[in-house]
Design a protein around this motif. Structure first.
Motif, short mmCIF file in Angstrom:
data_model
loop_
_atom_site.label_atom_id
_atom_site.label_comp_id
_atom_site.label_asym_id
_atom_site.label_seq_id
_atom_site.Cartn_x
_atom_site.Cartn_y
_atom_site.Cartn_z
N ASP A 162 0.81 -1.22 0.00
CA ASP A 162 0.00 0.00 0.00
C ASP A 162 0.84 1.27 0.00
O ASP A 162 0.53 2.23 -0.70
N ASP A 163 1.90 1.28 0.82
CA ASP A 163 2.64 2.52 1.06
C ASP A 163 3.91 2.68 0.24
O ASP A 163 4.44 3.79 0.14
N VAL A 164 4.42 1.58 -0.32
CA VAL A 164 5.68 1.67 -1.07
C VAL A 164 5.48 1.31 -2.54
O VAL A 164 5.82 2.09 -3.44
N LEU A 165 4.95 0.12 -2.79
CA LEU A 165 4.86 -0.34 -4.19
C LEU A 165 3.76 0.33 -4.99
O LEU A 165 3.97 0.73 -6.13
N MET A 166 2.56 0.42 -4.41
CA MET A 166 1.44 0.96 -5.18
C MET A 166 1.64 2.42 -5.58
O MET A 166 1.26 2.80 -6.69
N PRO A 167 2.23 3.27 -4.73
CA PRO A 167 2.50 4.64 -5.21
C PRO A 167 3.45 4.67 -6.41
O PRO A 167 3.28 5.47 -7.32
N VAL A 168 4.44 3.77 -6.42
CA VAL A 168 5.36 3.70 -7.56
C VAL A 168 4.62 3.21 -8.80
O VAL A 168 4.77 3.78 -9.89
N VAL A 169 3.79 2.17 -8.62
CA VAL A 169 3.00 1.65 -9.76
C VAL A 169 2.05 2.74 -10.24
O VAL A 169 1.87 2.93 -11.46
N SER A 170 1.46 3.47 -9.32
CA SER A 170 0.54 4.55 -9.68
C SER A 170 1.27 5.63 -10.48
O SER A 170 0.75 6.15 -11.46
N LEU A 171 2.49 5.95 -10.05
CA LEU A 171 3.29 6.95 -10.76
C LEU A 171 3.61 6.47 -12.18
O LEU A 171 3.53 7.24 -13.14
N LEU A 172 3.96 5.18 -12.30
CA LEU A 172 4.30 4.62 -13.61
C LEU A 172 3.09 4.52 -14.53
O LEU A 172 3.24 4.54 -15.75
N THR A 173 1.90 4.40 -13.95
CA THR A 173 0.69 4.27 -14.77
C THR A 173 -0.05 5.59 -14.94
O THR A 173 -1.21 5.61 -15.31
N GLY A 174 0.63 6.68 -14.63
CA GLY A 174 0.02 7.99 -14.86
C GLY A 174 -0.90 8.44 -13.74
O GLY A 174 -1.87 9.16 -13.98
N GLY A 175 -0.66 8.02 -12.54
CA GLY A 175 -1.44 8.48 -11.39
C GLY A 175 -2.67 7.66 -11.09
O GLY A 175 -3.53 8.11 -10.33
N ALA A 176 -2.77 6.47 -11.66
CA ALA A 176 -3.94 5.64 -11.39
C ALA A 176 -3.89 5.11 -9.96
O ALA A 176 -2.87 4.63 -9.50
N ASP A 177 -5.02 5.23 -9.27
CA ASP A 177 -5.14 4.68 -7.92
C ASP A 177 -5.85 3.34 -8.04
O ASP A 177 -7.06 3.27 -8.29
N PHE A 178 -5.09 2.27 -7.85
CA PHE A 178 -5.63 0.93 -8.06
C PHE A 178 -6.80 0.62 -7.13
O PHE A 178 -7.70 -0.13 -7.49
N THR A 179 -6.79 1.18 -5.94
CA THR A 179 -7.85 0.85 -4.98
C THR A 179 -9.21 1.39 -5.43
O THR A 179 -10.23 0.89 -5.00
N LYS A 180 -9.19 2.39 -6.31
CA LYS A 180 -10.46 2.98 -6.74
C LYS A 180 -10.86 2.54 -8.14
O LYS A 180 -11.86 3.03 -8.67
#
Length: 130
Positions: A38-56
């Motif tokens: 939640d706090d380390v990987l997903m923000p990086v993935v979100s940054l790489l995917t153009g700001g997508a928030d996977f939880t939403k």
């Protein structure tokens, strides 16, 4: 009274206690992995995917009051959690198996010959000299 005594014997066996410790440690480990995702990987993935928030991430089926929403973002995040936990367990078991293999491969020291064997060896050596 027999039932309570039997349950107490069962609950105090080493395997049950080991399993309880494993469940407690596993729960704590799960929280650590969830935080990592939640706090380390997903923000990086979100940054790489153009700001997508996977939880939403979700798909809405239908319109109006009868619309149904399939929230697949949390599912994706839980799959990532699972993969990380599975990978960590794999590495841990691989390390344990490697340690056990080294223990098995270590040659056992030769047993000390008995007094009778020592005497027979001395006799053999004396006879070989003649």
């Amino acid at each position: 009274m027999g039932f309570i005594k039997e349950f107490k014997e069962f609950a105090m066996k080493g395997n049950v206690m080991d399993m309880a410790v494993g469940v407690i440690i596993g729960g704590a480990f799960g929280k650590i992995v969830s935080s990592l995702v939640d706090d380390v990987l997903m923000p990086v993935v979100s940054l790489l995917t153009g700001g997508a928030d996977f939880t939403k991430l979700a798909v809405t089926l239908g319109e109006g009051e009868n619309a149904a929403q399939i929230s697949y973002g949390m599912f994706v995040q839980n799959i990532i959690d699972f993969l990380i936990v599975a990978f960590c367990i794999f590495l841990m078991l691989k390390g344990i198996n490697k340690l056990n293999k080294k223990k098995e491969e270590a040659p056992a020291p030769a047993p000390e010959p008995s007094a009778e064997e020592k005497l027979l060896t001395e006799i053999r050596d004396l006879l070989a000299k003649k």
